[in-house]
Design a protein around this motif. Structure first.
Motif, PDB file in Angstrom:
ATOM      1  N   ALA A  23      -6.488   8.205   0.425  1.00 45.35           N
ATOM      2  CA  ALA A  23      -6.318   8.111  -1.027  1.00 45.35           C
ATOM      3  C   ALA A  23      -6.610   9.449  -1.691  1.00 45.35           C
ATOM      4  CB  ALA A  23      -7.224   7.026  -1.592  1.00 45.35           C
ATOM      5  N   ALA A  24      -7.721  10.066  -1.323  1.00 45.25           N
ATOM      6  CA  ALA A  24      -8.056  11.379  -1.884  1.00 45.25           C
ATOM      7  C   ALA A  24      -7.002  12.409  -1.503  1.00 45.25           C
ATOM      8  CB  ALA A  24      -9.433  11.824  -1.391  1.00 45.25           C
ATOM      9  N   GLY A  25      -6.572  12.412  -0.244  1.00 44.07           N
ATOM     10  CA  GLY A  25      -5.566  13.358   0.211  1.00 44.07           C
ATOM     11  C   GLY A  25      -4.223  13.167  -0.461  1.00 44.07           C
ATOM     12  N   THR A  26      -3.882  11.906  -0.794  1.00 39.33           N
ATOM     13  CA  THR A  26      -2.607  11.638  -1.464  1.00 39.33           C
ATOM     14  C   THR A  26      -2.549  12.305  -2.829  1.00 39.33           C
ATOM     15  OG1 THR A  26      -2.337   9.523  -0.312  1.00 39.33           O
ATOM     16  CG2 THR A  26      -1.113   9.814  -2.363  1.00 39.33           C
ATOM     17  N   VAL A  33       8.293  17.160   1.764  1.00 40.60           N
ATOM     18  CA  VAL A  33       8.386  16.495   3.070  1.00 40.60           C
ATOM     19  C   VAL A  33       6.993  16.293   3.669  1.00 40.60           C
ATOM     20  CG1 VAL A  33       9.175  16.759   5.453  1.00 40.60           C
ATOM     21  CG2 VAL A  33      10.725  17.280   3.562  1.00 40.60           C
ATOM     22  N   ALA A  34       6.145  17.314   3.582  1.00 39.96           N
ATOM     23  CA  ALA A  34       4.787  17.197   4.131  1.00 39.96           C
ATOM     24  C   ALA A  34       4.009  16.102   3.428  1.00 39.96           C
ATOM     25  CB  ALA A  34       4.059  18.536   4.000  1.00 39.96           C
ATOM     26  N   ALA A  35       4.143  16.001   2.110  1.00 40.04           N
ATOM     27  CA  ALA A  35       3.403  15.001   1.350  1.00 40.04           C
ATOM     28  C   ALA A  35       3.857  13.582   1.698  1.00 40.04           C
ATOM     29  CB  ALA A  35       3.572  15.253  -0.148  1.00 40.04           C
ATOM     30  N   VAL A  36       5.161  13.387   1.798  1.00 40.09           N
ATOM     31  CA  VAL A  36       5.684  12.055   2.141  1.00 40.09           C
ATOM     32  C   VAL A  36       5.262  11.671   3.560  1.00 40.09           C
ATOM     33  CG1 VAL A  36       7.776  10.703   2.515  1.00 40.09           C
ATOM     34  CG2 VAL A  36       7.602  12.205   0.522  1.00 40.09           C
ATOM     35  N   LEU A  37       5.355  12.612   4.491  1.00 38.47           N
ATOM     36  CA  LEU A  37       4.895  12.341   5.860  1.00 38.47           C
ATOM     37  C   LEU A  37       3.415  11.992   5.886  1.00 38.47           C
ATOM     38  CD1 LEU A  37       6.700  15.126   7.951  1.00 38.47           C
ATOM     39  CD2 LEU A  37       7.143  12.657   7.999  1.00 38.47           C
ATOM     40  N   TYR A  38       2.631  12.701   5.083  1.00 33.68           N
ATOM     41  CA  TYR A  38       1.192  12.417   5.020  1.00 33.68           C
ATOM     42  C   TYR A  38       0.942  10.969   4.610  1.00 33.68           C
ATOM     43  CZ  TYR A  38      -3.622  12.445   3.384  1.00 33.68           C
ATOM     44  OH  TYR A  38      -4.950  12.127   3.190  1.00 33.68           O
ATOM     45  N   VAL A  39       1.631  10.521   3.577  1.00 32.08           N
ATOM     46  CA  VAL A  39       1.424   9.144   3.101  1.00 32.08           C
ATOM     47  C   VAL A  39       1.822   8.139   4.169  1.00 32.08           C
ATOM     48  CG1 VAL A  39       2.217   7.409   1.453  1.00 32.08           C
ATOM     49  CG2 VAL A  39       1.633   9.708   0.659  1.00 32.08           C
ATOM     50  N   PHE A  40       2.989   8.319   4.768  1.00 31.17           N
ATOM     51  CA  PHE A  40       3.465   7.347   5.758  1.00 31.17           C
ATOM     52  C   PHE A  40       2.576   7.332   7.003  1.00 31.17           C
ATOM     53  CE2 PHE A  40       7.557   7.327   3.482  1.00 31.17           C
ATOM     54  CZ  PHE A  40       7.823   5.966   3.510  1.00 31.17           C
ATOM     55  N   ILE A  41       2.209   8.516   7.488  1.00 29.15           N
ATOM     56  CA  ILE A  41       1.439   8.585   8.739  1.00 29.15           C
ATOM     57  C   ILE A  41      -0.015   8.186   8.532  1.00 29.15           C
ATOM     58  CG2 ILE A  41       0.586  10.131  10.546  1.00 29.15           C
ATOM     59  CD1 ILE A  41       3.187  11.742  10.217  1.00 29.15           C
ATOM     60  N   GLU A  42      -0.651   8.769   7.513  1.00 29.17           N
ATOM     61  CA  GLU A  42      -2.087   8.529   7.331  1.00 29.17           C
ATOM     62  C   GLU A  42      -2.403   7.141   6.803  1.00 29.17           C
ATOM     63  OE1 GLU A  42      -4.456  10.545   8.353  1.00 29.17           O
ATOM     64  OE2 GLU A  42      -2.950  11.954   9.080  1.00 29.17           O
ATOM     65  N   SER A  43      -1.494   6.544   6.025  1.00 26.34           N
ATOM     66  CA  SER A  43      -1.761   5.204   5.494  1.00 26.34           C
ATOM     67  C   SER A  43      -1.648   4.145   6.580  1.00 26.34           C
ATOM     68  CB  SER A  43      -0.792   4.882   4.352  1.00 26.34           C
ATOM     69  OG  SER A  43       0.547   4.885   4.817  1.00 26.34           O
ATOM     70  N   ARG A  44      -0.938   4.457   7.667  1.00 22.43           N
ATOM     71  CA  ARG A  44      -0.785   3.489   8.761  1.00 22.43           C
ATOM     72  C   ARG A  44      -1.655   3.826   9.958  1.00 22.43           C
ATOM     73  NH1 ARG A  44       4.943   1.180   8.371  1.00 22.43           N
ATOM     74  NH2 ARG A  44       5.583   1.750   6.282  1.00 22.43           N
ATOM     75  N   PRO A 104       0.800  -1.231   0.000  1.00 22.86           N
ATOM     76  CA  PRO A 104       0.000   0.000   0.000  1.00 22.86           C
ATOM     77  C   PRO A 104       0.829   1.276   0.000  1.00 22.86           C
ATOM     78  CG  PRO A 104      -0.913  -1.577   1.555  1.00 22.86           C
ATOM     79  CD  PRO A 104       0.401  -2.146   1.094  1.00 22.86           C
ATOM     80  N   VAL A 105       1.847   1.351   0.857  1.00 16.01           N
ATOM     81  CA  VAL A 105       2.633   2.582   0.959  1.00 16.01           C
ATOM     82  C   VAL A 105       3.397   2.845  -0.331  1.00 16.01           C
ATOM     83  CG1 VAL A 105       4.518   3.731   2.177  1.00 16.01           C
ATOM     84  CG2 VAL A 105       2.811   2.449   3.470  1.00 16.01           C
ATOM     85  N   VAL A 106       3.935   1.794  -0.943  1.00 14.59           N
ATOM     86  CA  VAL A 106       4.675   1.968  -2.196  1.00 14.59           C
ATOM     87  C   VAL A 106       3.747   2.467  -3.294  1.00 14.59           C
ATOM     88  CG1 VAL A 106       6.016   0.792  -3.982  1.00 14.59           C
ATOM     89  CG2 VAL A 106       6.365   0.210  -1.578  1.00 14.59           C
ATOM     90  N   VAL A 107       2.543   1.894  -3.376  1.00 11.16           N
ATOM     91  CA  VAL A 107       1.570   2.349  -4.370  1.00 11.16           C
ATOM     92  C   VAL A 107       1.206   3.815  -4.130  1.00 11.16           C
ATOM     93  CG1 VAL A 107      -0.797   2.071  -5.212  1.00 11.16           C
ATOM     94  CG2 VAL A 107       0.627   0.051  -4.795  1.00 11.16           C
ATOM     95  N   ALA A 108       0.950   4.159  -2.865  1.00  7.12           N
ATOM     96  CA  ALA A 108       0.570   5.536  -2.544  1.00  7.12           C
ATOM     97  C   ALA A 108       1.698   6.511  -2.876  1.00  7.12           C
ATOM     98  CB  ALA A 108       0.191   5.647  -1.070  1.00  7.12           C
ATOM     99  N   LEU A 109       2.932   6.149  -2.563  1.00  7.43           N
ATOM    100  CA  LEU A 109       4.061   7.033  -2.883  1.00  7.43           C
ATOM    101  C   LEU A 109       4.222   7.186  -4.396  1.00  7.43           C
ATOM    102  CD1 LEU A 109       6.748   5.893  -0.274  1.00  7.43           C
ATOM    103  CD2 LEU A 109       5.526   8.080  -0.324  1.00  7.43           C
ATOM    104  N   GLY A 110       3.971   6.101  -5.124  1.00 10.09           N
ATOM    105  CA  GLY A 110       4.052   6.174  -6.582  1.00 10.09           C
ATOM    106  C   GLY A 110       2.988   7.091  -7.164  1.00 10.09           C
ATOM    107  N   VAL A 111       1.762   6.951  -6.676  1.00 12.59           N
ATOM    108  CA  VAL A 111       0.678   7.819  -7.144  1.00 12.59           C
ATOM    109  C   VAL A 111       0.964   9.264  -6.749  1.00 12.59           C
ATOM    110  CG1 VAL A 111      -1.783   8.333  -6.934  1.00 12.59           C
ATOM    111  CG2 VAL A 111      -1.018   5.964  -7.113  1.00 12.59           C
ATOM    112  N   LEU A 112       1.546   9.452  -5.575  1.00 13.14           N
ATOM    113  CA  LEU A 112       1.945  10.791  -5.134  1.00 13.14           C
ATOM    114  C   LEU A 112       2.929  11.409  -6.126  1.00 13.14           C
ATOM    115  CD1 LEU A 112       1.819  12.715  -2.461  1.00 13.14           C
ATOM    116  CD2 LEU A 112       4.103  11.788  -2.055  1.00 13.14           C
ATOM    117  N   ALA A 113       3.891  10.612  -6.577  1.00 10.75           N
ATOM    118  CA  ALA A 113       4.887  11.115  -7.529  1.00 10.75           C
ATOM    119  C   ALA A 113       4.243  11.494  -8.857  1.00 10.75           C
ATOM    120  CB  ALA A 113       5.976  10.060  -7.748  1.00 10.75           C
ATOM    121  N   VAL A 114       3.321  10.656  -9.342  1.00 13.00           N
ATOM    122  CA  VAL A 114       2.640  10.969 -10.598  1.00 13.00           C
ATOM    123  C   VAL A 114       1.796  12.232 -10.447  1.00 13.00           C
ATOM    124  CG1 VAL A 114       0.952  10.162 -12.280  1.00 13.00           C
ATOM    125  CG2 VAL A 114       2.635   8.572 -11.345  1.00 13.00           C
TER     126      VAL A 114
END
Length: 428
Positions: free
Chosen positions: A143-146, A189-200, A98-108
């Motif tokens: 997901a929406a926030g990402t 940094v805020a976006a990456v923290l959001y994915v790691f914190i909110e996804s878990r 999940p986290v890898v997918v979310a980070l990938g979508v974040l990058a796109v």
């Protein structure tokens, strides 16, 4: 006189908040009323008709052209499947992580955000990205926030936005570009923290409620019809950015180069003419709402820069504008929520007028106002429940925009704090 103008502005904010008037219409009416209150004549020099309406309406013309080109490029990314291919490749790489997918979508999302903003950017990354994240267990709100946090990462490099701030604040593009580069790390940094914190935060939630994105039985999918875009076409979102940032090419030629690159790398020669016209017309449809807004903002800026308005507002605004760097950061950080719900610090609303007053009255240098406006824009672009990208992403994920605001606001508030700190340290 200044108190009357402030009351008129407050009435304009109320009209926008209660949706009595569309934002663009409210800003034009507000500009005309401010001009009359400031003692502007009907015609002639520094007048309502010749200065506010005639000169103000096309004041942001360069920004409008950049918006059209960015929307055109966004339409090309959609029609040629470049954006969808980027998301699919990321999802395939992430697998069931999940986290890898979310980070990938974040990058796109960040890449798409450099090309075009608002709802089109959210749709380009989210049509496939949101269902994919939900399918691997990312909570719907996350997901929406990402998607939105990813777009915010790209916002500092959105070329039409550079043009807007350069024209509206009368600053050279290199100055705008320099500050945006400094703002980018905070957004990242805020976006990456959001994915790691909110996804878990609530663990994995395996759901799939978005039936609309599934193909109908027996009908070929878009991927089957078009296939994946070639790998070299996937570089399209980066082309304008490389030219503008790396080679310091002007904004409009950089965007045009992106359009041509997308066309040449994805389209057969005999189909180019039709695709060019089709996507250009589609781009105009996407660009129409922001163009109307920028016409209104230009009119408002012309009104608040009238000598009578500046003279009336200067003592009032100066009295509440801190000059000490620490107070500057503290006060304007606390005022961050005023850029939400089309509030008075929203730069794509009344905030543009306030920015004009701060500069015209000599209260802050234009570079300081740039730092404030861009910092607040990071908040508005993600957490404002009235912004089109937030509404679309939330509704598509099956949650409310207010839920997304609650989850994302702490992170983008931190981005605004970082931007204000850089502003104070650099320009005050």
């Amino acid at each position: 006189m200044g108190v009357v103008i402030l009351l008129v502005m407050a009435a304009g904010v109320a009209a926008m908040l209660t949706r009595k008037l569309p934002t663009a219409f409210a800003l034009v009416i507000l500009a005309v009323v401010i001009a009359f209150v400031a003692g502007a004549p009907l015609t002639g020099k520094n007048s309502v008709i010749d200065t506010v309406l005639q000169e103000g309406a096309p004041a942001l013309a360069a920004t409008m052209i950049a918006i059209v080109l960015g929307s055109w490029l966004g339409k090309l990314l959609e029609e040629t499947g470049v954006a969808a291919t980027l998301v699919r490749k990321i999802v395939e790489f992430g697998g069931d992580r999940p986290v890898v997918v979310a980070l990938g979508v974040l990058a796109v999302s960040a890449l798409v955000g450099t090309v075009t903003g608002s709802a089109p950017a959210a749709m380009l990354a989210g049509l496939i990205g949101i269902p994919a994240m939900i399918a691997v267990g990312i909570p719907k709100v996350t997901a929406a926030g990402t998607i939105l946090m990813g777009i915010a990462v790209g916002i500092p490099f959105e070329l039409p936005l550079w043009q807007f701030f350069s024209t509206a604040l009368e600053l050279p593009v290199p100055t705008v570009r320099g500050f945006m580069v400094k703002l980018f790390p905070f957004a990242l940094v805020a976006a990456v923290l959001y994915v790691f914190i909110e996804s878990r935060r609530r663990g994995v939630e395996h759901t799939w409620s978005l039936k609309s994105v599934q193909d109908k039985p027996g009908s070929p999918s878009r991927r089957q019809r078009l296939g994946d875009a070639p790998w070299y076409a996937l570089l399209t979102p980066a082309v304008p950015l490389i030219l503008a940032l790396g080679f310091e090419l002007a904004i409009i030629p950089s965007l045009l180069a992106g359009v041509l690159y997308a066309l040449v790398t994805t389209t057969r020669p005999r189909e180019m003419n039709k695709r060019l016209l089709r996507t250009l017309y589609g781009g105009f449809e996407v660009a129409a709402p922001p163009i109307a807004l920028f016409i209104a903002i230009g009119i408002l800026l012309a009104a608040v820069k009238l000598p009578g308005a500046v003279e009336a507002l200067e003592p009032l605004v100066k009295a509440v504008s801190p000059q000490n760097p620490v107070l500057f950061v503290g006060v304007f950080t606390l005022l961050v929520p005023l850029c939400l719900y089309r509030g008075p610090l929203n730069v794509f609303g009344l905030g543009a007028g306030i920015a004009g007053v701060l500069i015209s009255a000599g209260i802050y240098p234009a570079a300081v106002v740039l730092g404030m406006a861009t910092s607040y824009n990071q908040v508005f672009g993600v957490a404002d429940p009235t912004s089109t990208q937030t509404v679309w992403a939330a509704q598509y994920a099956g949650v409310s925009p207010q839920q997304v605001m609650v989850r994302t606001l702490p992170y983008v508030w931190g981005v605004a704090l970082g931007g204000l700190c850089v502003t104070a340290a650099t320009y005050l």
